[in-house]
Design a protein around this motif. Sequence first.
Motif, mmCIF file in Angstrom:
data_model
loop_
_atom_site.group_PDB
_atom_site.id
_atom_site.type_symbol
_atom_site.label_atom_id
_atom_site.label_comp_id
_atom_site.label_asym_id
_atom_site.label_seq_id
_atom_site.Cartn_x
_atom_site.Cartn_y
_atom_site.Cartn_z
ATOM 1 N N MET A 134 45.320 -19.056 -44.495
ATOM 2 C CA MET A 134 45.666 -20.355 -45.369
ATOM 3 C C MET A 134 45.893 -19.591 -46.605
ATOM 4 O O MET A 134 46.129 -20.334 -47.544
ATOM 5 C CB MET A 134 43.953 -21.047 -45.714
ATOM 6 C CG MET A 134 43.488 -21.855 -44.535
ATOM 7 S SD MET A 134 42.979 -20.935 -43.551
ATOM 8 C CE MET A 134 41.494 -20.089 -43.744
ATOM 9 N N ALA A 135 46.615 -18.101 -47.146
ATOM 10 C CA ALA A 135 46.434 -17.483 -47.737
ATOM 11 C C ALA A 135 46.059 -17.767 -49.348
ATOM 12 O O ALA A 135 46.448 -18.606 -50.128
ATOM 13 C CB ALA A 135 48.287 -17.829 -48.095
ATOM 14 N N GLY A 136 44.819 -18.455 -49.560
ATOM 15 C CA GLY A 136 43.812 -18.378 -50.561
ATOM 16 C C GLY A 136 44.043 -19.971 -50.754
ATOM 17 O O GLY A 136 43.390 -20.416 -51.822
ATOM 18 N N LEU A 137 44.634 -20.790 -49.732
ATOM 19 C CA LEU A 137 44.601 -22.411 -49.606
ATOM 20 C C LEU A 137 42.985 -23.023 -49.534
ATOM 21 O O LEU A 137 42.971 -22.028 -48.691
ATOM 22 C CB LEU A 137 45.835 -22.809 -49.941
ATOM 23 C CG LEU A 137 47.701 -22.576 -49.921
ATOM 24 C CD1 LEU A 137 48.522 -22.742 -48.971
ATOM 25 C CD2 LEU A 137 47.149 -23.325 -51.875
ATOM 26 N N PRO A 138 42.762 -24.386 -49.864
ATOM 27 C CA PRO A 138 42.038 -25.101 -49.091
ATOM 28 C C PRO A 138 41.855 -26.184 -48.114
ATOM 29 O O PRO A 138 41.663 -26.928 -47.659
ATOM 30 C CB PRO A 138 41.789 -25.849 -50.340
ATOM 31 C CG PRO A 138 42.345 -26.750 -51.323
ATOM 32 C CD PRO A 138 43.522 -24.798 -51.461
ATOM 33 N N THR A 139 43.461 -25.139 -47.547
ATOM 34 C CA THR A 139 44.050 -26.456 -46.813
ATOM 35 C C THR A 139 44.135 -25.615 -45.392
ATOM 36 O O THR A 139 44.896 -24.412 -45.854
ATOM 37 C CB THR A 139 45.641 -27.517 -46.968
ATOM 38 O OG1 THR A 139 46.116 -26.816 -48.047
ATOM 39 C CG2 THR A 139 44.529 -28.068 -48.158
ATOM 40 N N VAL A 140 44.588 -25.683 -44.417
ATOM 41 C CA VAL A 140 44.709 -25.175 -43.219
ATOM 42 C C VAL A 140 45.946 -26.912 -42.456
ATOM 43 O O VAL A 140 45.682 -27.540 -41.907
ATOM 44 C CB VAL A 140 44.140 -24.882 -42.449
ATOM 45 C CG1 VAL A 140 43.155 -25.649 -41.533
ATOM 46 C CG2 VAL A 140 44.726 -24.408 -41.181
ATOM 47 N N ALA A 141 47.173 -25.403 -42.096
ATOM 48 C CA ALA A 141 48.675 -26.206 -41.249
ATOM 49 C C ALA A 141 47.901 -26.067 -39.952
ATOM 50 O O ALA A 141 47.906 -25.109 -39.494
ATOM 51 C CB ALA A 141 49.504 -25.520 -42.008
ATOM 52 N N LEU A 142 47.876 -27.268 -39.356
ATOM 53 C CA LEU A 142 48.102 -27.266 -37.871
ATOM 54 C C LEU A 142 48.401 -28.164 -36.936
ATOM 55 O O LEU A 142 49.346 -29.018 -37.770
ATOM 56 C CB LEU A 142 46.347 -27.757 -37.662
ATOM 57 C CG LEU A 142 44.820 -27.345 -38.026
ATOM 58 C CD1 LEU A 142 43.467 -28.468 -37.574
ATOM 59 C CD2 LEU A 142 44.744 -26.426 -37.650
ATOM 60 N N ARG A 143 49.080 -27.734 -35.794
ATOM 61 C CA ARG A 143 49.804 -28.140 -34.749
ATOM 62 C C ARG A 143 49.575 -28.045 -33.488
ATOM 63 O O ARG A 143 48.732 -27.178 -32.798
ATOM 64 C CB ARG A 143 51.087 -27.797 -35.274
ATOM 65 C CG ARG A 143 52.360 -28.363 -34.351
ATOM 66 C CD ARG A 143 53.474 -28.702 -34.549
ATOM 67 N NE ARG A 143 53.991 -27.166 -34.057
ATOM 68 C CZ ARG A 143 55.648 -26.979 -32.907
ATOM 69 N NH1 ARG A 143 55.528 -28.026 -32.601
ATOM 70 N NH2 ARG A 143 55.807 -25.979 -32.429
ATOM 71 N N LEU A 144 49.360 -28.992 -32.490
ATOM 72 C CA LEU A 144 49.065 -28.974 -31.076
ATOM 73 C C LEU A 144 50.527 -29.828 -30.347
ATOM 74 O O LEU A 144 51.040 -30.780 -30.853
ATOM 75 C CB LEU A 144 48.135 -30.869 -31.107
ATOM 76 C CG LEU A 144 48.258 -30.947 -29.838
ATOM 77 C CD1 LEU A 144 47.785 -28.863 -28.735
ATOM 78 C CD2 LEU A 144 46.824 -31.821 -29.466
#
Length: 317
Positions: free
Chosen positions: A117-127
Amino acid sequence: MTIAQSAFSTRSCRYGAEALREAALLIRAGEPVAVPTETVYGLAADATDSSAVAAIYSAKGRPSFNPLIVHVADRDMAQRLADFSPVAQKLADRFWPGPLTLVLPVRADSGLSPLVMAGLPTVALRLPAHPAMRALIRESGCPLAAPSANRSGSISPTRAEHVLASLNGKIRMILDEGPTSEGLESTIAAPEADRVRLLRPGPVTAVMLAEATGLPVMIGGDTKIEAPGQLESHYAPSKPVRLDALRAEKDEYLIGFGLMPCHINLSPEADLHEAAANLFAALHIADASATPRIAVAPIPMEGIGAAINDRLKRAAA
């Protein structure tokens, strides 16, 4: 000794049951493996293992403030990692599996490495839709962080030989399943209650996002890095790139579009999807040519043309 410091040659193995098992063993041992998706080849490692994720950053020379996309095998795995709002559910229903990455609030119990996450509160997700990547996730038994399998900032790889030229000696294995079909990285979108923010254009266009959600789509806006592909200079060859070129200067290799004299043509029929699939391969060929500069013909901004122009603008930055 880190993986990046080790001395070995990278093996390119044709995708199949035996190669898949070997790749999964490397993943479980904490090493990154190059694997195709429908967009570009990714450099995959266990997203729950900080040492494995660090090996991705090391092999690519990628800045640690640039977050990674986490690839999942199914919706259940995705929902164990992030919180899905009703808008996010709509987008996943419409575009997964496929070339759409969703930036979502990461769950406290996700088990993901904070480096992802590089310190972010979000995650980038892909199926992803590509069977090789989904099979590797299942065989490895974990979600896979996977940026493009190339040196950070350079031209993205759409063939195994592009990966080998960029990362030979940095990783142990490439799963080769031929050229990718889309040729451009996934669209990245951040769904919100009353809008969708388009963080990186790609095969899923702004119009498609709006139609799927019934919400307005905001393009660009915030200047902070919150998803991959937002650096000003990215996807770049080693040579200067001139855009919107109608003809080549004597020291330029011209990448054309539509019927025109050129060295290589993204699509003689002016088909934007064909142009997207051929873009990075053409940039690799131009970069390897004897000419010191690259020129690219104008590309319309409609549909996936917006994503092509985004990549070209960053390549020329």
